[in-house]
Design a protein around this motif. Sequence first.
Motif, PDB file in Angstrom:
ATOM      1  N   GLY A 160       3.329   5.983  10.947  1.00  0.00           N
ATOM      2  CA  GLY A 160       3.401   4.818  11.822  1.00  0.00           C
ATOM      3  C   GLY A 160       2.897   3.569  11.137  1.00  0.00           C
ATOM      4  N   PHE A 161       3.479   2.433  11.494  1.00  0.00           N
ATOM      5  CA  PHE A 161       3.126   1.178  10.869  1.00  0.00           C
ATOM      6  C   PHE A 161       1.776   0.658  11.389  1.00  0.00           C
ATOM      7  N   PRO A 162       1.109  -0.201  10.589  1.00  0.00           N
ATOM      8  CA  PRO A 162      -0.146  -0.805  11.054  1.00  0.00           C
ATOM      9  C   PRO A 162       0.027  -1.536  12.380  1.00  0.00           C
ATOM     10  N   GLY A 163      -1.062  -1.658  13.109  1.00  0.00           N
ATOM     11  CA  GLY A 163      -1.012  -2.157  14.478  1.00  0.00           C
ATOM     12  C   GLY A 163      -0.438  -3.538  14.636  1.00  0.00           C
TER      13      GLY A 163
ATOM     14  N   GLY B  33      -9.223  -5.789  17.974  1.00  0.00           N
ATOM     15  CA  GLY B  33      -9.258  -4.379  17.626  1.00  0.00           C
ATOM     16  C   GLY B  33      -8.606  -4.021  16.311  1.00  0.00           C
ATOM     17  N   LEU B  34      -8.048  -5.009  15.595  1.00  0.00           N
ATOM     18  CA  LEU B  34      -7.389  -4.743  14.322  1.00  0.00           C
ATOM     19  C   LEU B  34      -8.150  -5.431  13.191  1.00  0.00           C
ATOM     20  N   PRO B  35      -8.110  -4.862  11.971  1.00  0.00           N
ATOM     21  CA  PRO B  35      -8.870  -5.444  10.856  1.00  0.00           C
ATOM     22  C   PRO B  35      -8.440  -6.879  10.551  1.00  0.00           C
ATOM     23  N   PHE B  36      -9.425  -7.731  10.335  1.00  0.00           N
ATOM     24  CA  PHE B  36      -9.191  -9.131   9.963  1.00  0.00           C
ATOM     25  C   PHE B  36     -10.441  -9.623   9.252  1.00  0.00           C
TER      26      PHE B  36
ATOM     27  N   GLU C   2      11.450 -15.731   5.581  1.00  0.00           N
ATOM     28  CA  GLU C   2      11.693 -14.298   5.760  1.00  0.00           C
ATOM     29  C   GLU C   2      13.170 -13.961   5.607  1.00  0.00           C
ATOM     30  N   ARG C   3      14.044 -14.835   6.109  1.00  0.00           N
ATOM     31  CA  ARG C   3      15.486 -14.576   6.008  1.00  0.00           C
ATOM     32  C   ARG C   3      16.007 -14.738   4.588  1.00  0.00           C
ATOM     33  N   ASN C   4      15.491 -15.736   3.870  1.00  0.00           N
ATOM     34  CA  ASN C   4      16.110 -16.130   2.614  1.00  0.00           C
ATOM     35  C   ASN C   4      15.343 -15.734   1.360  1.00  0.00           C
ATOM     36  N   CYS C   5      14.046 -15.480   1.475  1.00  0.00           N
ATOM     37  CA  CYS C   5      13.224 -15.265   0.287  1.00  0.00           C
ATOM     38  C   CYS C   5      12.458 -13.949   0.281  1.00  0.00           C
ATOM     39  N   LEU C   6      12.265 -13.328   1.432  1.00  0.00           N
ATOM     40  CA  LEU C   6      11.424 -12.133   1.519  1.00  0.00           C
ATOM     41  C   LEU C   6      12.105 -10.955   0.832  1.00  0.00           C
ATOM     42  N   SER C   7      11.394 -10.341  -0.123  1.00  0.00           N
ATOM     43  CA  SER C   7      11.940  -9.187  -0.845  1.00  0.00           C
ATOM     44  C   SER C   7      11.229  -7.891  -0.497  1.00  0.00           C
ATOM     45  N   TYR C   8      10.024  -7.975   0.086  1.00  0.00           N
ATOM     46  CA  TYR C   8       9.303  -6.777   0.516  1.00  0.00           C
ATOM     47  C   TYR C   8       8.431  -7.124   1.706  1.00  0.00           C
ATOM     48  N   ASN C   9       8.464  -6.248   2.720  1.00  0.00           N
ATOM     49  CA  ASN C   9       7.661  -6.400   3.928  1.00  0.00           C
ATOM     50  C   ASN C   9       7.037  -5.049   4.242  1.00  0.00           C
ATOM     51  N   TYR C  10       5.713  -4.975   4.183  1.00  0.00           N
ATOM     52  CA  TYR C  10       5.047  -3.694   4.415  1.00  0.00           C
ATOM     53  C   TYR C  10       5.357  -3.124   5.790  1.00  0.00           C
ATOM     54  N   CYS C  11       5.696  -3.987   6.732  1.00  0.00           N
ATOM     55  CA  CYS C  11       6.008  -3.522   8.084  1.00  0.00           C
ATOM     56  C   CYS C  11       7.401  -2.906   8.183  1.00  0.00           C
TER      57      CYS C  11
END
Length: 208
Positions: free
Chosen positions: A199-202, A97-100, A181-190
């Motif tokens: 509201g955030f994407p499904g 049910g979600l875009p892919f 995700e802990r050490n390198c992630l600088s932006y997360n759309y969620c």
Amino acid sequence: MKLVDGNSAGTVTSFYTSGESATHDEIDIEFMGNSSGDPYVMNTNVWASGDGKKEHQFYLWFDPSADFHTYKITWNPKNIIFEVDGVPVRTFKKYDGLPFPSSRPMTVHATLWDGSYWATQHGTVKIHWRHDPFVVPYKAYHANGCVHDKATNKTSCPAGSDAWMRRELGEEELKTVAWAERNCLSYNYCADGWRFPKGFPGECGRDL
């Protein structure tokens, strides 16, 4: 790829797949340049049926302009996996049910372009043309994929394709995603409530 060294502000180096239909599909690895001494940002994104606000951005654990490194996209009916030097850093899973991007063919592209309006510090730092030419060498490109014939509208898959067509991350590989995700992630759309005030994407908040 071996990225632009020195002052690369405003440049965008990319390796991505893109569809040709009106309802756009795309899978991106993009490197947004920066001023000398500041790190590159690796932007990963998935477009599905025209929806492209699905970015994860990373600061890498090495200088991507100092030497060649390998960047890989695995795309199959179950998930999309992004890897750097064989290390999985992100997986984007298909949920009912979600875009892919699953029903339309895509072609592969590699580009270097002027992204001054958005690439470096949200467009506040523009490209400095006095530093040209900007050069990004690519080598050892390899693709293993099913081929769509427009004339017959049929798809043929090479021997051995079942390995990547079924690939999902195991427990140990999911640990490397968690590490990234802990050490390198600088932006997360969620986690961007300003971008998604209703509201955030499904897929956000789903377990990997």
